[in-house]
Design a protein around this motif. Sequence first.
Motif, PDB file in Angstrom:
ATOM      1  N   LEU A   5       0.820  -1.210   0.000  1.00 46.72           N
ATOM      2  CA  LEU A   5       0.000   0.000   0.000  1.00 46.72           C
ATOM      3  C   LEU A   5       0.858   1.267   0.000  1.00 46.72           C
ATOM      4  O   LEU A   5       1.013   1.943   1.007  1.00 46.72           O
ATOM      5  N   LEU A   6       1.431   1.536  -1.135  1.00 49.70           N
ATOM      6  CA  LEU A   6       2.350   2.662  -1.264  1.00 49.70           C
ATOM      7  C   LEU A   6       1.652   3.987  -1.014  1.00 49.70           C
ATOM      8  O   LEU A   6       0.531   4.195  -1.467  1.00 49.70           O
ATOM      9  N   TYR A  19      12.088   9.903  -9.654  1.00 49.77           N
ATOM     10  CA  TYR A  19      12.610   9.133  -8.523  1.00 49.77           C
ATOM     11  C   TYR A  19      11.819   9.501  -7.273  1.00 49.77           C
ATOM     12  O   TYR A  19      11.157  10.549  -7.231  1.00 49.77           O
ATOM     13  N   ALA A  20      11.855   8.622  -6.309  1.00 54.24           N
ATOM     14  CA  ALA A  20      11.132   8.858  -5.053  1.00 54.24           C
ATOM     15  C   ALA A  20      11.940   8.264  -3.911  1.00 54.24           C
ATOM     16  O   ALA A  20      12.505   7.178  -4.039  1.00 54.24           O
ATOM     17  N   ARG A  21      12.003   9.012  -2.823  1.00 49.57           N
ATOM     18  CA  ARG A  21      12.737   8.525  -1.660  1.00 49.57           C
ATOM     19  C   ARG A  21      11.778   7.979  -0.621  1.00 49.57           C
ATOM     20  O   ARG A  21      10.656   8.455  -0.469  1.00 49.57           O
ATOM     21  N   LEU A  22      12.245   6.955   0.074  1.00 50.09           N
ATOM     22  CA  LEU A  22      11.508   6.407   1.215  1.00 50.09           C
ATOM     23  C   LEU A  22      12.415   6.518   2.428  1.00 50.09           C
ATOM     24  O   LEU A  22      13.530   5.974   2.421  1.00 50.09           O
ATOM     25  N   ALA A  23      11.978   7.240   3.441  1.00 51.80           N
ATOM     26  CA  ALA A  23      12.759   7.314   4.675  1.00 51.80           C
ATOM     27  C   ALA A  23      12.618   5.994   5.432  1.00 51.80           C
ATOM     28  O   ALA A  23      11.605   5.294   5.311  1.00 51.80           O
ATOM     29  N   SER A  24      13.639   5.696   6.196  1.00 53.64           N
ATOM     30  CA  SER A  24      13.685   4.444   6.944  1.00 53.64           C
ATOM     31  C   SER A  24      12.362   4.122   7.654  1.00 53.64           C
ATOM     32  O   SER A  24      11.834   3.014   7.534  1.00 53.64           O
ATOM     33  N   ALA A  29       7.489   0.915   8.156  1.00 48.60           N
ATOM     34  CA  ALA A  29       6.027   0.860   8.319  1.00 48.60           C
ATOM     35  C   ALA A  29       5.399   0.067   7.177  1.00 48.60           C
ATOM     36  O   ALA A  29       4.470  -0.723   7.389  1.00 48.60           O
ATOM     37  N   LEU A  30       5.912   0.271   5.947  1.00 46.13           N
ATOM     38  CA  LEU A  30       5.365  -0.450   4.793  1.00 46.13           C
ATOM     39  C   LEU A  30       5.661  -1.939   4.880  1.00 46.13           C
ATOM     40  O   LEU A  30       4.819  -2.775   4.545  1.00 46.13           O
ATOM     41  N   PRO A 111      11.121 -12.133   5.482  1.00 43.23           N
ATOM     42  CA  PRO A 111       9.982 -11.220   5.293  1.00 43.23           C
ATOM     43  C   PRO A 111      10.367  -9.836   4.771  1.00 43.23           C
ATOM     44  O   PRO A 111       9.547  -9.182   4.106  1.00 43.23           O
ATOM     45  N   VAL A 112      11.597  -9.394   5.057  1.00 41.06           N
ATOM     46  CA  VAL A 112      12.017  -8.091   4.528  1.00 41.06           C
ATOM     47  C   VAL A 112      12.098  -8.165   3.004  1.00 41.06           C
ATOM     48  O   VAL A 112      11.561  -7.299   2.296  1.00 41.06           O
ATOM     49  N   MET A 113      12.744  -9.215   2.474  1.00 35.29           N
ATOM     50  CA  MET A 113      12.870  -9.332   1.019  1.00 35.29           C
ATOM     51  C   MET A 113      11.487  -9.496   0.397  1.00 35.29           C
ATOM     52  O   MET A 113      11.180  -8.871  -0.636  1.00 35.29           O
TER      53      MET A 113
END
Length: 235
Positions: A5-6, A19-24, A29-30, A111-113
């Motif tokens: 759910l981006l 491009y889009a950044r995702l903070a840690s 959370a995602l 689960p992370v991958m």
Amino acid sequence: MAPALLPYSLRDDLARQGYARLASAQTWALLDVAPGAWADFARCWNDLGPDLYMADGGRYRRRRHAAFRCEGGKFTRKPHQPHFQSRDYNPLNGDVQRWFDPVADATVSNPVMQGVFTLCAEAFADSVASWHVETHQFRIETGKGETGRPTPEGLHRDGVDWVFVMLVERRNVREGETRIGAPDGMALGEFTLALPGDAVLIDDHRILHGVTEIHAVDPERPAWRDALVITFAAQ
Ligand SMILES: [Fe+2]
């Protein structure tokens, strides 16, 4: 696991600026995984073989590699195969079939991958039925006598459609700044993937990317930058 759910802002950034950044904190959370899963995932980077194909003679890069087919959001691993980049995209190490050790099954099933796969499929895989996906684990080491170069080829394209880069760990490292540029090389942005989970999603047709050299904060101690790179190419 549940779909990633981006956030709308991520899709908007990707569409508008390429491009889009995702903070840690957003990534975590995602992904919604237990802290233990992340620790297990990060530990997989302690067992990477040396990259023996470095045209600059460097011995500072370790890696593993795996290829998948992605259809309808489902990932199927392909037989182990070499990584190939044309010299058009990689003047330093291109036009060579490069064999690397396979990504371990435990790394793929972590689960992370799996969460990152879901996230990437949502972000990248809307429009074309079938994708060739490559997954790379990288460790760039630095220290006495050797400078670590995450992207020795400089600002570049990977020669695919989409690229996902996520920091897994920075240990005793300074610099290693991510640079983003237009196809003509004009600088569009620079930032540091500083925390585990900091990530960037890139439209490889519109945006060049690169990472500056890394240096040890304390040269007497081991120093490295671990990253996960996933590429999507329509097939
Ligand atoms: Fe790249």
